[in-house]
Design a protein around this motif. Structure first.
Motif, PDB file in Angstrom:
ATOM      1  N   ALA A 273     -13.218  17.154   1.102  1.00 18.69           N
ATOM      2  CA  ALA A 273     -13.482  15.812   2.461  1.00 18.69           C
ATOM      3  C   ALA A 273     -15.070  16.498   2.965  1.00 18.69           C
ATOM      4  O   ALA A 273     -15.041  17.194   3.296  1.00 18.69           O
ATOM      5  CB  ALA A 273     -12.484  16.350   3.526  1.00 18.69           C
ATOM      6  N   GLU A 275     -18.194  15.908   6.016  1.00 18.92           N
ATOM      7  CA  GLU A 275     -18.255  14.491   7.063  1.00 18.92           C
ATOM      8  C   GLU A 275     -19.628  14.053   7.656  1.00 18.92           C
ATOM      9  O   GLU A 275     -20.293  14.367   6.918  1.00 18.92           O
ATOM     10  CB  GLU A 275     -18.386  15.703   7.942  1.00 18.92           C
ATOM     11  CG  GLU A 275     -17.937  15.591   9.696  1.00 18.92           C
ATOM     12  CD  GLU A 275     -18.440  16.459  10.933  1.00 18.92           C
ATOM     13  OE1 GLU A 275     -18.595  15.333  12.207  1.00 18.92           O
ATOM     14  OE2 GLU A 275     -18.450  17.633  10.494  1.00 18.92           O
ATOM     15  N   ASN A 279     -17.430   8.638   9.397  1.00 18.09           N
ATOM     16  CA  ASN A 279     -16.585   8.735   8.580  1.00 18.09           C
ATOM     17  C   ASN A 279     -16.430  10.088   7.753  1.00 18.09           C
ATOM     18  O   ASN A 279     -17.216  10.809   7.724  1.00 18.09           O
ATOM     19  CB  ASN A 279     -16.362   7.306   7.597  1.00 18.09           C
ATOM     20  CG  ASN A 279     -17.496   6.862   6.817  1.00 18.09           C
ATOM     21  OD1 ASN A 279     -17.942   8.752   5.668  1.00 18.09           O
ATOM     22  ND2 ASN A 279     -17.936   6.090   6.502  1.00 18.09           N
ATOM     23  N   THR A 280     -15.319  10.346   7.163  1.00 15.51           N
ATOM     24  CA  THR A 280     -14.888  11.150   6.309  1.00 15.51           C
ATOM     25  C   THR A 280     -15.073  10.583   4.484  1.00 15.51           C
ATOM     26  O   THR A 280     -14.764   9.825   4.243  1.00 15.51           O
ATOM     27  CB  THR A 280     -13.242  11.628   6.339  1.00 15.51           C
ATOM     28  OG1 THR A 280     -13.590  12.504   8.107  1.00 15.51           O
ATOM     29  CG2 THR A 280     -13.475  12.637   5.679  1.00 15.51           C
ATOM     30  N   TYR A 282     -14.425  11.630   0.778  1.00 19.89           N
ATOM     31  CA  TYR A 282     -13.230  12.034  -0.046  1.00 19.89           C
ATOM     32  C   TYR A 282     -13.939  12.526  -1.366  1.00 19.89           C
ATOM     33  O   TYR A 282     -14.677  11.308  -2.122  1.00 19.89           O
ATOM     34  CB  TYR A 282     -12.260  11.797   0.179  1.00 19.89           C
ATOM     35  CG  TYR A 282     -11.664  12.023   1.519  1.00 19.89           C
ATOM     36  CD1 TYR A 282     -10.401  13.317   1.864  1.00 19.89           C
ATOM     37  CD2 TYR A 282     -11.211  10.791   2.166  1.00 19.89           C
ATOM     38  CE1 TYR A 282     -10.231  12.993   3.267  1.00 19.89           C
ATOM     39  CE2 TYR A 282     -11.099  10.644   3.750  1.00 19.89           C
ATOM     40  CZ  TYR A 282     -10.296  12.063   4.156  1.00 19.89           C
ATOM     41  OH  TYR A 282      -9.414  12.415   5.019  1.00 19.89           O
TER      42      TYR A 282
END
Length: 319
Positions: A273, A275, A279-280, A282
């Motif tokens: 993940a 940052e 949002n994150t 993936y």
């Protein structure tokens, strides 16, 4: 307890640790104890080093970290380096299976192709962190011992070598133990010179990756999406760098890849993940991503190297 008494207590503990270190180096590695003592007496505690290690770049969020490394200037310098050392890079890739773009990316991220190899005395750095930085004192005292051994083996002047605040050296920023165990004389001139010889650095970076399990021809990581309904993702993202899950487990938890990408159900993977401002992001890391984290124990570092290597490869294909 007054501040003066506290400082005296610290100094006495450091003195005891230094004496213990001197004894160990003499008994285990047959160094002259007077030489070790004299050398350490000439080392300096550097407060700037202690401040730097307390605020590593890898503590930044991804969206602040990657712009440091993924720049047009670094890309241009990387392409020039690749073209200049194309023969060495091709040979390293053939002998180890490590792609040229990964080797070029590592050297670019570490030292901007030899431009910034570090300004700190390696002796001072390891002395400072080994005796005045309790969180990782054991590691850095070990690296200090490795540095004494390295300089004896390679004929370096202990006090002259410059490196990073953590004691990493040369084009590829090898710490002392890595230098001793993974450096190679890639141009066969009789010297393993990672401080000033880019050819040896190329071969040594490739050897480091090979020895840490690089899988030739295999992918590194894939961008992923996570189902908004999934409530298992947080459990799958961990600070540990070790791979504890299979692709089947991630897929069952709602992790998806591009339709053109397929992995075997039992493929060892790690959900990563990163940052972003809003949002994150993936990614699914594969074993080769883990190998990059053996060079620097940070997923942010490994992702920066991976993405920079992709930029380099794409730009090189257009040449």
């Amino acid at each position: 307890m007054t501040q003066g008494m506290a400082n005296q207590d610290v100094d006495s503990k450091v003195d005891a640790q230094i004496e213990e270190f001197i004894t160990m180096m003499a008994e285990k590695h047959q160094f002259d104890p007077d030489f070790i003592k004299q050398t350490l007496n000439g080392a300096n505690k550097n407060q700037t080093i202690l401040e730097a290690i307390a605020k590593p770049w890898e503590a930044k969020p991804w969206h602040q970290y990657f712009p440091i490394f993924l720049t047009e200037k670094r890309l241009a310098k990387g392409l020039a380096f690749w073209q200049e050392h194309q023969e060495d890079l091709q040979r390293a890739e053939q002998e180890t299976g490590v792609p040229a773009q990964i080797i070029v990316a590592i050297i670019g991220v570490e030292t901007f192709y030899g431009t910034y190899k570090g300004k700190y005395s390696v002796l001072d750095a390891l002395y400072t962190l080994g005796f005045y930085y309790p969180p990782r004192a054991t590691f850095f005292k070990s690296e200090l011992a490795e540095y004494f051994l390295l300089t004896r083996e390679e004929g370096f002047d202990l006090a002259d070598v410059k490196g990073s605040y953590a004691g990493a050296m040369g084009w590829g920023q090898f710490i002392s133990s890595s230098y001793r165990h993974y450096a190679v004389d890639f141009d066969d001139d009789g010297v393993r010179d990672l401080l000033n010889n880019p050819t040896d650095a190329i071969g040594s970076v490739a050897n480091y990756f090979k020895r840490h399990g690089w899988q030739s021809g295999e992918p590194i990581a894939f961008k992923a999406t996570v189902a908004t309904s999934s409530n298992k993702v947080d459990d799958l993202v961990s600070k540990s760098l070790k791979y504890k899950h299979t692709w089947q487990e991630l897929n069952d938890a709602g992790v998806r890849l591009d339709d053109k990408t397929s992995l075997s159900a039992q493929q060892s993977v790690k959900l990563l993940a990163f940052e972003q401002p809003d949002n994150t992001e993936y990614w699914v890391g594969l074993p080769n991503f883990y190998t990059i984290t053996r060079y620097n124990h940070s997923p942010l570092y490994a992702m920066a190297v991976f993405q920079f290597s992709q930029q380099l490869q794409q730009a090189m294909e257009l040449k």
